[in-house]
Design an enzyme around this catalytic site. Structure first.
Site, PDB file in Angstrom:
ATOM      1  N   HIS A   1       1.044  -1.213  -0.056  1.00 27.74           N
ATOM      2  CA  HIS A   1       0.086  -0.160  -0.106  1.00 27.74           C
ATOM      3  C   HIS A   1       0.817   1.217   0.169  1.00 27.74           C
ATOM      4  O   HIS A   1       1.272   1.771   1.070  1.00 27.74           O
ATOM      5  CB  HIS A   1      -0.683   0.031   1.282  1.00 27.74           C
ATOM      6  CG  HIS A   1      -1.916   1.111   1.276  1.00 27.74           C
ATOM      7  ND1 HIS A   1      -3.235   0.807   1.834  1.00 27.74           N
ATOM      8  CD2 HIS A   1      -2.043   2.324   0.564  1.00 27.74           C
ATOM      9  CE1 HIS A   1      -4.005   1.794   1.446  1.00 27.74           C
ATOM     10  NE2 HIS A   1      -3.380   2.801   0.784  1.00 27.74           N
TER      11      HIS A   1
ATOM     12  N   LEU B   1       2.578   6.637  -4.875  1.00 24.58           N
ATOM     13  CA  LEU B   1       3.867   7.367  -5.638  1.00 24.58           C
ATOM     14  C   LEU B   1       3.420   8.418  -6.404  1.00 24.58           C
ATOM     15  O   LEU B   1       4.548   9.097  -6.851  1.00 24.58           O
ATOM     16  CB  LEU B   1       4.307   6.294  -6.278  1.00 24.58           C
ATOM     17  CG  LEU B   1       4.824   4.737  -5.542  1.00 24.58           C
ATOM     18  CD1 LEU B   1       5.393   3.896  -6.582  1.00 24.58           C
ATOM     19  CD2 LEU B   1       5.723   5.332  -4.347  1.00 24.58           C
TER      20      LEU B   1
ATOM     21  N   ASN C   1      -4.835   5.948  -6.942  1.00 27.25           N
ATOM     22  CA  ASN C   1      -5.497   7.401  -7.111  1.00 27.25           C
ATOM     23  C   ASN C   1      -4.244   8.465  -7.512  1.00 27.25           C
ATOM     24  O   ASN C   1      -4.145   9.418  -6.935  1.00 27.25           O
ATOM     25  CB  ASN C   1      -6.055   7.733  -5.739  1.00 27.25           C
ATOM     26  CG  ASN C   1      -4.890   7.825  -4.534  1.00 27.25           C
ATOM     27  OD1 ASN C   1      -4.033   7.272  -4.672  1.00 27.25           O
ATOM     28  ND2 ASN C   1      -5.089   8.362  -3.486  1.00 27.25           N
TER      29      ASN C   1
ATOM     30  N   HIS D   1     -10.738   0.082   1.005  1.00 22.96           N
ATOM     31  CA  HIS D   1     -10.568   1.123   1.951  1.00 22.96           C
ATOM     32  C   HIS D   1     -11.950   1.189   2.720  1.00 22.96           C
ATOM     33  O   HIS D   1     -12.686   1.718   1.791  1.00 22.96           O
ATOM     34  CB  HIS D   1     -10.215   2.615   0.911  1.00 22.96           C
ATOM     35  CG  HIS D   1     -10.444   3.833   1.785  1.00 22.96           C
ATOM     36  ND1 HIS D   1      -9.318   4.635   2.036  1.00 22.96           N
ATOM     37  CD2 HIS D   1     -11.463   4.559   2.264  1.00 22.96           C
ATOM     38  CE1 HIS D   1      -9.917   5.933   2.747  1.00 22.96           C
ATOM     39  NE2 HIS D   1     -10.940   5.707   3.033  1.00 22.96           N
TER      40      HIS D   1
ATOM     41  N   HIS E   1      -5.300  -0.426   5.843  1.00 24.44           N
ATOM     42  CA  HIS E   1      -5.333   0.180   6.933  1.00 24.44           C
ATOM     43  C   HIS E   1      -6.515   0.186   7.855  1.00 24.44           C
ATOM     44  O   HIS E   1      -7.322   1.119   8.274  1.00 24.44           O
ATOM     45  CB  HIS E   1      -5.095   1.911   6.390  1.00 24.44           C
ATOM     46  CG  HIS E   1      -5.759   2.193   5.406  1.00 24.44           C
ATOM     47  ND1 HIS E   1      -7.361   2.127   5.476  1.00 24.44           N
ATOM     48  CD2 HIS E   1      -5.660   2.842   4.206  1.00 24.44           C
ATOM     49  CE1 HIS E   1      -7.769   2.540   4.437  1.00 24.44           C
ATOM     50  NE2 HIS E   1      -6.748   3.134   3.599  1.00 24.44           N
TER      51      HIS E   1
ATOM     52  N   ASN F   1      -6.206   9.201   6.660  1.00 27.14           N
ATOM     53  CA  ASN F   1      -7.518   8.705   6.656  1.00 27.14           C
ATOM     54  C   ASN F   1      -7.282   7.120   6.162  1.00 27.14           C
ATOM     55  O   ASN F   1      -6.878   6.863   5.125  1.00 27.14           O
ATOM     56  CB  ASN F   1      -8.347   9.381   5.409  1.00 27.14           C
ATOM     57  CG  ASN F   1      -9.931   8.559   5.492  1.00 27.14           C
ATOM     58  OD1 ASN F   1     -10.191   8.134   6.382  1.00 27.14           O
ATOM     59  ND2 ASN F   1     -10.573   8.886   4.277  1.00 27.14           N
TER      60      ASN F   1
ATOM     61  N   ASP G   1       0.970   2.808   3.729  1.00 25.68           N
ATOM     62  CA  ASP G   1      -0.015   3.942   3.255  1.00 25.68           C
ATOM     63  C   ASP G   1       0.858   4.899   3.088  1.00 25.68           C
ATOM     64  O   ASP G   1       0.229   6.173   3.247  1.00 25.68           O
ATOM     65  CB  ASP G   1      -1.193   3.954   4.115  1.00 25.68           C
ATOM     66  CG  ASP G   1      -2.187   4.879   3.585  1.00 25.68           C
ATOM     67  OD1 ASP G   1      -1.980   5.088   2.385  1.00 25.68           O
ATOM     68  OD2 ASP G   1      -3.373   5.220   4.390  1.00 25.68           O
TER      69      ASP G   1
ATOM     70  N   HIS H   1       2.653  14.430   0.721  1.00 27.49           N
ATOM     71  CA  HIS H   1       1.923  15.620   0.098  1.00 27.49           C
ATOM     72  C   HIS H   1       2.967  16.784   0.093  1.00 27.49           C
ATOM     73  O   HIS H   1       3.809  16.694   1.115  1.00 27.49           O
ATOM     74  CB  HIS H   1       0.709  15.928   1.115  1.00 27.49           C
ATOM     75  CG  HIS H   1      -0.439  15.068   1.103  1.00 27.49           C
ATOM     76  ND1 HIS H   1      -1.194  15.000  -0.444  1.00 27.49           N
ATOM     77  CD2 HIS H   1      -0.886  14.173   1.882  1.00 27.49           C
ATOM     78  CE1 HIS H   1      -2.005  14.028  -0.408  1.00 27.49           C
ATOM     79  NE2 HIS H   1      -1.982  13.403   0.893  1.00 27.49           N
TER      80      HIS H   1
HETATM   81  O1  DOR Z   1      -4.473   9.354   4.472  1.00 28.65           O
HETATM   82  C1  DOR Z   1      -4.626   8.939   3.241  1.00 28.65           C
HETATM   83  N1  DOR Z   1      -3.856   9.357   2.100  1.00 28.65           N
HETATM   84  N2  DOR Z   1      -5.584   8.170   3.116  1.00 28.65           N
HETATM   85  C2  DOR Z   1      -6.168   7.805   1.764  1.00 28.65           C
HETATM   86  O2  DOR Z   1      -7.160   7.292   1.782  1.00 28.65           O
HETATM   87  C3  DOR Z   1      -5.481   8.416   0.590  1.00 28.65           C
HETATM   88  C4  DOR Z   1      -4.116   8.692   0.800  1.00 28.65           C
HETATM   89  C5  DOR Z   1      -3.673   9.822  -0.256  1.00 28.65           C
HETATM   90  O3  DOR Z   1      -3.536   9.351  -1.338  1.00 28.65           O
HETATM   91  O4  DOR Z   1      -3.083  10.750   0.077  1.00 28.65           O
END
Ligand code: DOR
Length: 434
Positions: free
Chosen positions: A64, A67, A98, A182, A241, A287, A314, A318
């Protein structure tokens, strides 16, 4: 012919029941021999790795990771994310869909897997279960599987509708792969930015309830039962998660019943609680959210007793400007590839007495099994030469500024770690040297 000789380490290979001092010879991308110390001395390998005082284990597998390529390479790229993976001891990672655009086509999947992206570890993908991850029309599971998909998921979102999830599970079962869910009933979480509880109350934030996660897990388990009865298939649900005691308990019961459920726990969910949000710290926003102490303790219990199969990071990079916003606006997610081992050994091994073999099971063996990876997750002769060498006693502090990731969004900046990766080898190539 390329050879690497790893000398003097403690080989922990739960898949072959081995936990003993051994030398390991890698040749042409495969494990050539695992022998008693000194036995391989005569071999003139091109390269030797001194593993004295270290554990030598099958490279970690993270089912999980995010990238961000294509579309959001200011946060991360396949090259930088997999460099962070290698630094964390991972030799295989599974990229979530995503991206921008969502990975829901064979062309998109093949583009990601192209060598030109510069992955330094084995890169696999779980494409979207539904087109655009919109929850309606299923993607072409058969074509995507043929192109290398190791499962299907709308991660970041749930497959919410019963019918869509039922068909996804049954279709994936025919192809022998899991649907990774999820688990979030988004009908209950609109406008919520952290766990429901006293901290959210104090901060004046709307909270996600335990029910929002547990209800989807319970619904999916019911679907497994129904599909087994009605269609004679054995669908595989992988719960991503897991963060609540109630969901963990539902998974425990489903396993006892003989249903094919696997699940993962992220290091932050067995390490922190929602108290870490403090005064709106967006580095503690993800999340599913950090939960209450009873939930954190249930994650530890599930990892200890075998209910939880895998540790998965996970890893969700960002950019700084995105996290430096009001709590409710900031995106969910934290980086995790370089802190997973240090937290697992600190919290589970040192804190709870988990054996190193169980840690390796959670980080290598079981995740490899969950996605049916042949020849990985073990150091048996003939397997891929995917190896992590780590010092299990090293005490150090993680510094986000030193990360290989493009992003720095972690609540573990300067946090204490136990255990440090010294060398990571993927298919016989050294991809990280500590
Ligand atoms: O914390 C998270 N970040 N949960 C998610 O479901 C998506 C992920 C993201 O892509 O940033």
């Amino acid at each position: 012919m390329s050879e690497i000789l790893i000398l003097g380490g403690r080989v922990v290979d739960p898949a072959s029941g081995l936990d003993a001092e051994r030398d390991v010879l890698l040749r042409d991308g495969r494990v050539a021999a695992v022998e008693a110390p000194g036995t391989l001395k005569g071999v003139a390998a091109a390269e030797t790795v001194d593993a004295a005082g270290c554990v030598v284990a099958p490279g970690f597998v993270d089912v999980h990771v995010h990238l961000r390529e294509p579309g959001q390479t200011y946060k991360e790229s396949i090259a930088t994310g997999t460099a962070a993976a290698a630094a964390g001891g991972f030799t295989t990672v599974v990229a979530m869909p995503n991206t921008v655009p969502v990975n829901d086509s064979v062309a998109g999947l093949e583009w990601m897997l192209d060598a030109a992206r510069g992955s330094v570890v084995k890169l696999l993908t779980m494409p979207a279960a539904t087109m655009g991850s919109m929850g309606m029309e299923l993607t072409d599971f058969t074509a995507l599987r043929k192109a290398g998909a190791v499962g299907f998921t709308d991660d970041g979102k749930p497959v919410l509708e019963d019918d869509a999830m039922r068909v996804a599970l049954a279709t994936a079962a025919r192809l022998g792969v899991p649907v990774s869910q999820h688990a979030e009933d988004t009908r209950l979480t609109g406008g919520c930015s952290m766990n429901a509880g006293p901290v959210a109350f104090r901060l004046g934030l709307r909270g996600m309830t335990v029910e929002a996660e547990a209800r989807i897990v319970e619904r999916d388990i019911r679907l497994l039962r129904e599909i087994e009865k009605a269609e004679g298939l054995k669908p595989h649900l992988h719960v991503q998660h897991v963060s609540t005691a109630r969901a963990m308990e539902a998974i425990r019961a489903a396993k006892r019943e003989g249903l094919h459920v696997t699940c993962e726990v992220a290091p932050h969910h067995f390490t922190l609680t929602d108290e870490a949000v403090g005064d709106y710290d967006t580095h503690a926003k993800m999340n599913p959210p950090l939960r209450a102490e009873v939930d954190r303790a249930a994650m530890v219990a599930g990892l200890m007793d075998g209910t939880a199969d895998c540790i998965a990071t996970d890893h969700a990079p960002h950019a700084a400007h995105e996290k430096e916003q009001e709590f409710e606006r900031a995106p969910n997610g934290i980086t995790g590839l370089e802190t997973a081992l240090g937290l697992a050994l600190r919290v589970l091994h040192r804190g709870q007495g988990m054996t190193l073999a169980r840690v390796v099971e959670l980080m290598s063996v079981n995740p490899a099994r969950a996605i049916s990876l042949d020849g990985r997750g073990t150091l048996r002769a003939g397997s891929y030469a995917d190896v992590v060498v780590f010092d299990p006693a090293a005490e150090w502090n993680f510094h986000a500024k030193d990360s290989r990731s493009k992003s720095r969004n972690t609540p573990f900046d300067r946090a204490a770690m136990v255990g440090r990766v010294r060398t990571t080898i993927c298919e016989g190539r050294i991809v990280f040297r500590g």
